[in-house]
Design an enzyme around this catalytic site. Structure first.
Site, PDB file in Angstrom:
ATOM      1  N   ASP A  16       0.866  -1.180   0.000  1.00 62.69           N
ATOM      2  CA  ASP A  16       0.000   0.000   0.000  1.00 62.69           C
ATOM      3  C   ASP A  16       0.901   1.227   0.000  1.00 62.69           C
ATOM      4  OD1 ASP A  16      -2.286   1.672   0.295  1.00 62.69           O
ATOM      5  OD2 ASP A  16      -2.020   1.715   2.455  1.00 62.69           O
ATOM      6  N   SER A  17       0.286   2.397  -0.222  1.00 56.92           N
ATOM      7  CA  SER A  17       1.051   3.637  -0.205  1.00 56.92           C
ATOM      8  C   SER A  17       1.548   3.978   1.195  1.00 56.92           C
ATOM      9  CB  SER A  17       0.188   4.791  -0.715  1.00 56.92           C
ATOM     10  OG  SER A  17      -0.934   4.960   0.123  1.00 56.92           O
ATOM     11  N   CYS A  79      -4.452  -1.280  -1.959  1.00 57.04           N
ATOM     12  CA  CYS A  79      -4.579   0.163  -2.139  1.00 57.04           C
ATOM     13  C   CYS A  79      -5.447   0.385  -3.365  1.00 57.04           C
ATOM     14  CB  CYS A  79      -3.190   0.772  -2.337  1.00 57.04           C
ATOM     15  SG  CYS A  79      -3.194   2.508  -2.835  1.00 57.04           S
ATOM     16  N   GLU A 160      -3.639   9.307   8.583  1.00 61.71           N
ATOM     17  CA  GLU A 160      -2.201   9.031   8.731  1.00 61.71           C
ATOM     18  C   GLU A 160      -1.603   9.832   9.887  1.00 61.71           C
ATOM     19  OE1 GLU A 160       0.055   7.072   7.226  1.00 61.71           O
ATOM     20  OE2 GLU A 160      -0.970   6.286   5.457  1.00 61.71           O
ATOM     21  N   CYS A 192     -11.025   3.150  -0.081  1.00 61.42           N
ATOM     22  CA  CYS A 192      -9.665   3.459   0.350  1.00 61.42           C
ATOM     23  C   CYS A 192      -9.408   2.645   1.606  1.00 61.42           C
ATOM     24  CB  CYS A 192      -9.500   4.946   0.646  1.00 61.42           C
ATOM     25  SG  CYS A 192      -7.871   5.359   1.307  1.00 61.42           S
ATOM     26  N   HIS A 194      -7.594   3.102   4.080  1.00 57.73           N
ATOM     27  CA  HIS A 194      -7.477   3.853   5.335  1.00 57.73           C
ATOM     28  C   HIS A 194      -8.829   4.016   6.034  1.00 57.73           C
ATOM     29  CE1 HIS A 194      -3.626   5.028   3.613  1.00 57.73           C
ATOM     30  NE2 HIS A 194      -3.301   5.610   4.746  1.00 57.73           N
TER      31      HIS A 194
END
Length: 275
Positions: A16-17, A79, A160, A192, A194
């Site tokens: 993932d990023s 992702c 984040e 997403c 997240h």
């Protein structure tokens, strides 16, 4: 033809990023407790949602090199932005060396099965929403799913940085969910990895009026299916497998955040992609 045990014993690679993909990694670990996971969070280049397709493809290929060197039997692109920008390229690049699973196809199938003929909202990064890939694939099903997609670029950096479960995050979440694009939907797809961390806040906002869909379990089921159909599931062992976690840029706060995403403390190892 039986699969050699050594092949089935190889790890699952996940990238993932940043650390959002750990929500998917956790779902995979819960569903497949005997599988060893190797996770790569490209924290040096997050968020992918703000990057060009060409940049994401370059990062994805470099990360696949790392995971292939670890002899991963399956690579999961955990992702949505990378799945939108690089899934086909990664499949071509990896070839027969490993199976490849992305976030988008399993989720599109799920939405088609459960929400035919109904309005469904989608929130994600600019890259994911701008690619229009969910709309194209959902329209291809021809099941009259009415998709309402909205880019929500503030959510990833907010998560984040640990700004959730508070007044600031509630105001940002409410501002997005009250956007005219998302009015009248029956379900909201979190496009997403997240976003599952703020799912409780979204559910509190909707108060039962809208189903909030976390795709992690759907994707984990697809990984399990892909391995089982090819005889690649790891044999049960008594000791829990030792997972390994890499990040391309290390900060102490990320190590703490991984506990929130993965549900337990993990050790992060710094692995720069370019030196």
């Amino acid at each position: 033809m039986t699969t050699p045990p050594a092949l089935a014993a190889r790890p699952i690679g996940i990238f993932d990023s940043g650390i959002g993909g750990l929500t998917v990694a956790r779902a995979v670990a819960l569903r497949l407790p005997h599988e060893r996971l190797i996770y790569f969070g490209d924290t040096a280049h997050l968020p992918y949602g703000e990057k060009s397709t060409a940049a994401i493809q370059a990062y994805a290929v470099k990360i696949c090199d790392v995971l292939l060197r670890q002899q991963c039997k399956l690579i999961l692109i955990a992702c949505n932005s990378a799945s939108a920008a690089a899934y086909e390229l990664v499949r071509e690049y990896v070839g027969s060396k490993a199976l490849v699973v992305g976030m988008i196809d399993p989720v599109v199938q799920y939405v088609g099965q459960h929400y035919a003929g109904r309005p469904v909202g989608l929130i994600g990064t600019k890259q994911t929403v701008g690619s229009n890939i969910y709309r194209k694939k959902i329209d291809q099903l021809d099941l009259a799913v009415d998709l309402h997609a909205l880019a929500t670029p503030l959510l990833v950096p907010m998560i984040e940085e640990g700004f959730f479960n508070g007044r600031v995050s509630e105001e940002i979440i409410s501002a997005y969910l009250d956007h005219p694009t998302l009015l009248g939907i029956d379900a909201l797809l979190l496009a997403c990895t997240h976003f599952p961390l703020i799912k409780p806040q979204m559910e509190a906002h909707y108060q039962g009026r809208v189903a909030v869909l976390d795709p992690s379990d759907v994707v984990a089921a697809t990984v399990a299916e892909a391995l089982a159909s090819r005889g690649l599931l790891a044999a049960p062992v008594e000791a829990a497998p030792a997972h390994h976690f890499y990040v391309s840029d290390f900060t102490r706060s990320f190590e703490e955040s991984t506990r929130l995403f993965f549900g337990q403390q993990v050790q992060l190892e710094h692995y720069p992609l370019w030196e």
